[in-house]
Design a protein around this motif. Structure first.
Motif, PDB file in Angstrom:
ATOM      1  N   GLN A  16      -4.663   1.168  -1.332  1.00 39.90           N
ATOM      2  CA  GLN A  16      -5.080   1.374   0.031  1.00 39.90           C
ATOM      3  C   GLN A  16      -5.335   2.613   0.046  1.00 39.90           C
ATOM      4  OE1 GLN A  16      -2.202  -0.023  -0.173  1.00 39.90           O
ATOM      5  NE2 GLN A  16      -3.495  -2.236  -0.810  1.00 39.90           N
ATOM      6  N   TYR A  25      -3.417   3.215   5.197  1.00 42.06           N
ATOM      7  CA  TYR A  25      -2.204   3.722   5.647  1.00 42.06           C
ATOM      8  C   TYR A  25      -1.748   4.092   7.034  1.00 42.06           C
ATOM      9  CZ  TYR A  25      -0.252   3.481   0.771  1.00 42.06           C
ATOM     10  OH  TYR A  25       0.403   2.753  -0.418  1.00 42.06           O
ATOM     11  N   ILE A  67      -1.939   0.501   8.632  1.00 43.07           N
ATOM     12  CA  ILE A  67      -0.321   0.630   8.566  1.00 43.07           C
ATOM     13  C   ILE A  67       0.959   0.586   9.131  1.00 43.07           C
ATOM     14  CG2 ILE A  67       1.437  -0.323   7.246  1.00 43.07           C
ATOM     15  CD1 ILE A  67      -1.343  -0.731   4.903  1.00 43.07           C
ATOM     16  N   ILE A  68       0.938   2.293   9.086  1.00 43.11           N
ATOM     17  CA  ILE A  68       2.130   2.778   9.649  1.00 43.11           C
ATOM     18  C   ILE A  68       1.724   2.644  11.794  1.00 43.11           C
ATOM     19  CG2 ILE A  68       2.174   5.931  10.259  1.00 43.11           C
ATOM     20  CD1 ILE A  68       1.969   5.757   7.572  1.00 43.11           C
ATOM     21  N   TYR A  77       3.029  -0.573  12.006  1.00 48.34           N
ATOM     22  CA  TYR A  77       4.308  -0.982  11.907  1.00 48.34           C
ATOM     23  C   TYR A  77       5.248  -0.199  13.043  1.00 48.34           C
ATOM     24  CZ  TYR A  77       8.707   1.808  10.044  1.00 48.34           C
ATOM     25  OH  TYR A  77      10.330   2.050  10.173  1.00 48.34           O
ATOM     26  N   PHE A  78       4.588   0.894  14.007  1.00 48.46           N
ATOM     27  CA  PHE A  78       5.335   1.941  15.529  1.00 48.46           C
ATOM     28  C   PHE A  78       5.058   0.046  16.845  1.00 48.46           C
ATOM     29  CE2 PHE A  78       5.831   5.656  13.245  1.00 48.46           C
ATOM     30  CZ  PHE A  78       6.436   5.812  13.392  1.00 48.46           C
ATOM     31  N   SER A 125      17.050   1.711   9.049  1.00 44.71           N
ATOM     32  CA  SER A 125      15.749   1.205   8.378  1.00 44.71           C
ATOM     33  C   SER A 125      15.323   0.996   7.837  1.00 44.71           C
ATOM     34  CB  SER A 125      15.516   3.125   6.768  1.00 44.71           C
ATOM     35  OG  SER A 125      14.251   2.890   7.171  1.00 44.71           O
ATOM     36  N   LEU A 175      14.166  -1.855  10.328  1.00 34.68           N
ATOM     37  CA  LEU A 175      13.140  -1.595  11.055  1.00 34.68           C
ATOM     38  C   LEU A 175      12.233  -2.428   9.320  1.00 34.68           C
ATOM     39  CD1 LEU A 175      13.544   1.772  12.744  1.00 34.68           C
ATOM     40  CD2 LEU A 175      13.097  -0.266  13.211  1.00 34.68           C
ATOM     41  N   ILE A 176      12.624  -2.131   8.358  1.00 35.31           N
ATOM     42  CA  ILE A 176      10.847  -2.534   7.614  1.00 35.31           C
ATOM     43  C   ILE A 176      11.116  -3.784   7.737  1.00 35.31           C
ATOM     44  CG2 ILE A 176      10.652  -3.038   5.259  1.00 35.31           C
ATOM     45  CD1 ILE A 176      10.609  -0.247   4.701  1.00 35.31           C
ATOM     46  N   PHE A 222       9.251  -5.486  10.260  1.00 30.16           N
ATOM     47  CA  PHE A 222       7.852  -5.029   9.777  1.00 30.16           C
ATOM     48  C   PHE A 222       7.491  -6.391   9.327  1.00 30.16           C
ATOM     49  CE2 PHE A 222       4.848  -2.888   7.803  1.00 30.16           C
ATOM     50  CZ  PHE A 222       4.000  -3.202   8.934  1.00 30.16           C
ATOM     51  N   MET A 223       8.305  -6.503   8.574  1.00 29.00           N
ATOM     52  CA  MET A 223       7.595  -7.351   7.768  1.00 29.00           C
ATOM     53  C   MET A 223       7.038  -8.925   8.091  1.00 29.00           C
ATOM     54  SD  MET A 223       9.243  -6.573   3.652  1.00 29.00           S
ATOM     55  CE  MET A 223      11.165  -6.496   4.254  1.00 29.00           C
ATOM     56  N   PRO A 242      -1.857  -6.773   2.839  1.00 31.74           N
ATOM     57  CA  PRO A 242      -1.237  -5.998   1.704  1.00 31.74           C
ATOM     58  C   PRO A 242       0.316  -5.620   2.524  1.00 31.74           C
ATOM     59  CG  PRO A 242      -2.265  -4.451   2.950  1.00 31.74           C
ATOM     60  CD  PRO A 242      -2.765  -5.428   2.598  1.00 31.74           C
ATOM     61  N   LEU A 243       0.232  -6.628   3.699  1.00 31.82           N
ATOM     62  CA  LEU A 243       1.862  -6.427   4.552  1.00 31.82           C
ATOM     63  C   LEU A 243       2.395  -7.561   4.363  1.00 31.82           C
ATOM     64  CD1 LEU A 243       0.688  -4.971   7.454  1.00 31.82           C
ATOM     65  CD2 LEU A 243       1.172  -4.063   5.344  1.00 31.82           C
ATOM     66  N   LEU A 298       4.019   1.705  -0.444  1.00 31.50           N
ATOM     67  CA  LEU A 298       3.960   1.571   1.261  1.00 31.50           C
ATOM     68  C   LEU A 298       5.386   1.323   1.664  1.00 31.50           C
ATOM     69  CD1 LEU A 298       2.961   1.265   3.554  1.00 31.50           C
ATOM     70  CD2 LEU A 298       2.945  -1.040   3.332  1.00 31.50           C
ATOM     71  N   LEU A 305       7.114   3.844   4.132  1.00 34.79           N
ATOM     72  CA  LEU A 305       7.966   2.740   5.870  1.00 34.79           C
ATOM     73  C   LEU A 305       9.430   3.156   5.167  1.00 34.79           C
ATOM     74  CD1 LEU A 305       6.102   0.013   6.427  1.00 34.79           C
ATOM     75  CD2 LEU A 305       6.279   1.954   6.965  1.00 34.79           C
ATOM     76  N   LEU A 306      10.164   3.653   4.259  1.00 30.71           N
ATOM     77  CA  LEU A 306      11.573   3.317   4.341  1.00 30.71           C
ATOM     78  C   LEU A 306      11.539   4.829   4.687  1.00 30.71           C
ATOM     79  CD1 LEU A 306      14.368   2.220   3.711  1.00 30.71           C
ATOM     80  CD2 LEU A 306      14.428   3.177   1.753  1.00 30.71           C
ATOM     81  N   GLY A 342      11.794   5.526   8.470  1.00 28.41           N
ATOM     82  CA  GLY A 342      12.664   4.592   8.943  1.00 28.41           C
ATOM     83  C   GLY A 342      14.249   5.599   8.898  1.00 28.41           C
ATOM     84  N   LEU A 343      14.275   6.686   7.959  1.00 27.09           N
ATOM     85  CA  LEU A 343      14.979   7.820   7.991  1.00 27.09           C
ATOM     86  C   LEU A 343      15.179   8.651   8.428  1.00 27.09           C
ATOM     87  CD1 LEU A 343      15.761   7.154   3.595  1.00 27.09           C
ATOM     88  CD2 LEU A 343      17.430   6.552   5.640  1.00 27.09           C
TER      89      LEU A 343
END
Lengths: 325, 615
Positions: free
Chosen positions: A2, A7, A10-11, A14-15, A82, A85-86, A89-90, A101-102, B517, B521-522, B525-526
């Motif tokens: 990407q 990126y 995507i971020i 994510y939020f 963390s 949260l991932i 998001f996934m 890509p997600l 990626l 993201l990890l 999160g941290l």
């Protein structure tokens, strides 16, 4: 590969997804507490209570216990947050239109759910408390018991798409979009109706993963081992743990809804999200009823139950998928 | 390009030099470091400069080939060998003077084996490596170490019988005698000339495969590895696990995959995959019961080799499907399976070396390997502890470390080849591995230190540096696996596959798994978590005092701490598997005769399948 712009997009997404997951989990947590209170003939808390509890913890002082390992003691709540949260998001919110890509596959989701549990195990051992250690070792036994039925039940929908051969997909979005249309008569084409036993197995494992009785609260059984892994935690770090645990109401129900209840498929944008959230709420209510109605089992029962009954349900469905009837 | 013969001669000459300088220990260290460093540099140079495929007109009929596959195996051997030599400088200070001699001889033989493209020379170098490594295993010359060494030697020689019979059958087919006839065993010659035909050809290759399978090791004959590695010093265990079983075991699969036309049978490849699955599952359950740190690691090693067998077996299965259906998509699956297997091979040598180096450091500092007696070492040996944490999490397949990536590729290959049951058992094994290593970490590094280990020092720097390098490799290959795949693994896959598929066309390669990626993201999160932790100003972290002692629920301090001793981690974690473990314990008697009977029965079973025509 990407670009940087991708990126950043995507971020941002994510939020956004985390925001959605947070507010849903807040509501679901309140529904959980209110409903279980009403079922037990209590009044129950007001709607702001779940989040007020967490905010209160962030106002307390920071400390590390004398016998703990400082680095791991602080790292494990951050790791838990963390990982969840991932995870949130996934798992796409009911829509098969999730950016390419997600579309992480189900195995990655499975491994991140183990990573979430790992944080609790490390927390228990790093805090230097005996109750923490007992809680942590119970957590490990839980991971072992749940893992095999969970893996089979997670993969069954995508295996049912592929039926062996080369064209296979482990992507969760393909599973959602495959549930369009009707199955028999007016029944929708959900995997719940096609593989009901696998759905039951997944429901039981997710119930356990989200600390609901009859099995889920064994690692933190209050009457025996206080708070299990989290006995030594307090203040902001406990707040982070509680925040991470709040997200379970979104992550594990969304996983079930996406895989077996068709997500929000068949509706256009704002409505598919609403339908999806409504289905999640139904699952939360179902989980609450099971939680309130059952008592806690012993840890050896978990091992027995999941590796006999639950595994048999999952294996039966797996054989159906592989043979193809 | 550097001729492999030069590397081997340098290593052997260095061994001779250390023999002269026996009395001067430092001189031996310097010679070993220089020789192994040269070997490592030479292999790296071969990597950078090699044309796709070179066969060298060798001296004495030595048939060396430099290609992607031989380079990969030689790189593993020399890289780990260099680190082992570096580690041994402080680890065995009071070693016998023959130590460096045998380490260099073993390494030379392994490099020779890696580069040989001739079955006869592969066999000769394998025997040389076996004999020299036996002296290393029995280095302490105590009863236990001698016993381990002799067991190792007996089982290895027993395996050699199969290889010799297989080679003899080929010799007889070719009808060429005398020294010049060694050229017959050249893999190139065997592939192109067509002297191997029909049942005898299949039988000879199969016997050679069985012989080398013992060195992998696979399920029914896995027992020599734990015995040998428990008897050996930790540096030699690393040598066994990270170099020996890879270099000496891979010819088994080299033969199967290169001569795939002899094994076009779905049954055969399903049997190989089941062997891999059985190996991983049985050995990881046995690893639960082990209290000896090195024995636990050794059983887990066998279990990880099960993943390698599964990956390569899936590759062979897909090649078979390709031969039957001529659908070139199966080649993609085959490339995926073989790439995954080889990647796991590389990864395993990285994290297993980390773990053995750390186990050696723990034994060096505390004098024990019993995990029930150890505890709370993270305070005393922080670097070793964190390095071992990384190694354990990598082997358990935690995302963003290298073990996860290769396991993920193996699962995908299984499902693509229409064998999801294997993938599911592999996932379950991964969870079991996770529990085994949590048990190890919790009882050795976390918790409270028993009083006797209050004055433990951190391990010397030169013993920690090798594991730091390897742990960095674990993390790097964890979120940028493309580096390893493109540079190291794919050239090797190309050699093992009849028709290779370039990486971008291979859907099992890295599509849909953007680990960079995920790492980002990890990390976000941290950061979010850390900001939440520090958000409130003013509150100071309070000092450790009575107030911060563990919460006891009102119990007195002394009885409370006793709970800890009553239920050590090892019993809690292995409790659910008690009945199963007792069954396994009864079959692992430690008698070498018993183990050989197992292997004979196993070989007879497979051979009967061959004679009946199912394979």
């Amino acid at each position: 590969m990407q670009t940087v712009f991708d990126y950043l997009f995507i971020i941002a997404l994510y939020f956004a997804v985390i925001g959605l997951a947070f507010f849903f989990s807040w509501g679901a947590s309140w529904v959980f507490r209110k409903l279980s209170a009403r079922l037990q003939a209590r009044r129950g808390p007001p709607a702001y209570q779940p989040i007020a509890d967490i905010i209160k913890l962030f106002g307390k002082e920071r400390f590390t216990p004398a016998l703990s390992n400082k680095f791991l003691y602080i790292l494990s709540p951050l790791l838990a947050l963390s990982a969840i949260l991932i995870l949130s998001f996934m798992i796409p919110p009911g829509t098969p239109l999730w950016p390419g890509p997600l579309a992480f596959d189900l195995i990655v989701i499975l491994y991140f759910s183990v990573m979430f549990s790992l944080a609790f195990v490390i927390a228990g051992w790093a805090s230097g408390s005996t109750w923490g250690k007992i809680g942590a070792s119970r957590e490990v036994v839980m991971i072992l018991s749940v893992e095999l039925p969970l893996a089979i039940a997670l993969l069954i929908p995508s295996l049912a798409l592929a039926r062996g051969g080369f064209s296979f997909s482990l992507s969760i979005t393909d599973v959602i979009s495959a549930q369009q249309g009707t199955f028999i008569w007016i029944l929708p084409n959900w995997f719940l109706f096609r593989y009901p036993l696998a759905a039951i197995a997944l429901f039981l494992t997710l119930l356990t993963k989200s600390w609901m009785r009859p099995f889920g609260d064994i690692p933190e059984a209050e009457q025996e081992i206080f708070a299990g892994s989290l006995t030594e935690y307090g203040g902001p770090l406990l707040g982070i743990f509680e925040l991470a645990r709040l997200f379970r109401f979104y992550v594990f129900t969304a996983l079930f809804v996406d895989l077996y209840l068709g997500g929000g498929v068949g509706f256009v944008f704002p409505f598919d999200l609403l339908i999806f959230l409504a289905k999640c709420l139904v699952i939360v209510i179902l989980m609450t009823i099971v939680h309130v109605a059952s008592a806690r089992y012993r840890i050896s029962h978990v091992f027995k139950w999941f590796l006999t009954v639950c595994l048999a349900f999952a294996l039966f469905s797996l054989i159906r998928v592989l043979v193809g009837f | 390009m550097i001729d492999p013969a030069i590397i081997i001669i340098v290593l052997y000459l260095a061994a001779a030099l250390t023999l002269i300088g026996l009395r001067v220990k430092r001189a031996n260290d310097v010679i070993s470091i220089l020789a192994t460093g040269f070997a490592l540099l030479a292999v790296i140079l071969n990597f950078l400069l090699f044309p796709p495929w070179i066969s060298l007109p060798g001296i004495l009929g030595l048939d060396f080939t430099v290609n992607g596959y031989t380079n990969l195996i030689a790189l593993i051997a020399t890289f780990i060998g260099f680190l082992v030599v570096m580690y041994s400088i402080r680890y065995i200070e009071h070693r016998k003077s023959s130590y460096s001699v045998f380490v260099l001889l073993t390494m030379g033989s392994l490099v020779g084996m890696a580069y040989s493209w001739n079955l006869f020379w592969v066999f000769v170098f394998a025997e040389l490596a076996t004999i020299t490594s036996t002296f290393l295993i029995a280095h302490h010359f105590k009863t236990t170490s001698l016993e381990g060494g002799i067991k190792y030697l007996i089982i290895q020689f027993f395996a050699s019988i199969f290889v010799i019979v297989g080679l003899g059958l080929i010799y007889q087919e070719a009808q060429v005698f005398g020294y010049a006839g060694i050229g017959v065993f050249s893999i190139e010659f065997l592939l192109t000339s067509g002297i191997l035909t029909g049942f005898i050809g299949k039988l000879s290759l199969f016997l050679i495969f069985l012989g080398f399978l013992v060195k992998v090791p696979s399920f029914p004959i896995h027992t020599w590895l734990p015995d040998a590695s428990t008897a050996a010093p930790a540096s030699i265990s690393t040598l066994l696990h990270a170099m020996m079983i890879k270099v000496a075991g891979m010819p088994a699969f080299l033969i199967l995959l290169l001569f795939y036309s002899f094994f076009i049978s779905v049954t055969f490849w399903v049997v190989i995959c089941s062997l891999g699955v059985l190996t991983m599952l049985v050995c990881v359950i046995i690893a639960f019961a082990q209290d000896d740190l090195k024995r636990l690691l050794a059983f887990d090693s066998v279990s990880q080799m099960g993943y390698v067998i599964l990956g390569l077996g899936i590759g062979g299965l897909a090649i078979t499907y390709y031969s039957l259906s001529a659908d070139s998509l199966w080649l993609v699956v085959a490339a995926g399976g073989i790439t995954a297997g080889l990647f796991h091979l590389l990864n395993h040598s990285l994290f297993k070396s980390v773990l053995f180096f750390s186990a050696g450091a723990i034994e060096h500092e505390t004098g024990t390997r019993d995990i029930n007696k150890l505890g709370g070492l993270l305070q005393a040996m922080p670097t070793t502890g964190y390095v071992m944490l990384i190694g354990s999490l990598a082997i358990a397949g935690v995302p963003l470390l290298n073990g996860f990536t290769s396991k993920w590729m193996i699962y995908n290959a299984c499902i693509a080849a229409g064998q999801p049951a294997f993938a599911l058992i592999a996932i379950f094994t991964s969870a079991l591995t996770f529990a085994v290593f949590l048990r190890l970490l919790c009882s050795v590094f976390l918790g409270q230190a028993p009083g006797t280990y209050d004055k433990v020092h951190p391990a010397p720097k030169i013993m920690v540096v090798p594991s730091l390098i390897l742990a960095a490799g674990c993390i790097l290959f964890g979120f940028l696996p493309q580096i390893a795949l493109v540079l190291l693994i794919f050239p090797a896959t190309v050699v093992l596959l009849p028709t290779a598929i370039p990486p971008p066309m291979n859907p099992l390669f890295w599509v849909s798994l953007d680990l960079f990626l995920l790492a980002t993201l990890l990390f976000i999160g941290l950061i979010v978590g850390y900001v939440l932790y520090r958000i409130k100003g003013g509150a100071q972290p309070i000092k450790a005092d009575e107030k911060t002692m563990p919460f006891t629920g009102g119990a007195l301090k002394d009885p409370y701490l006793k709970v800890d001793e009553a239920r050590p981690a090892s019993t809690v974690f292995s409790h659910p598997f008690k009945p199963l473990l007792n069954g396994f314990r009864r079959t692992h008697t430690g008698l070498v005769n018993f183990y050989i009977v197992w292997f004979v029965l196993f070989a007879l079973l497979l051979l009967s399948l061959l004679f009946v025509g199912w394979i």
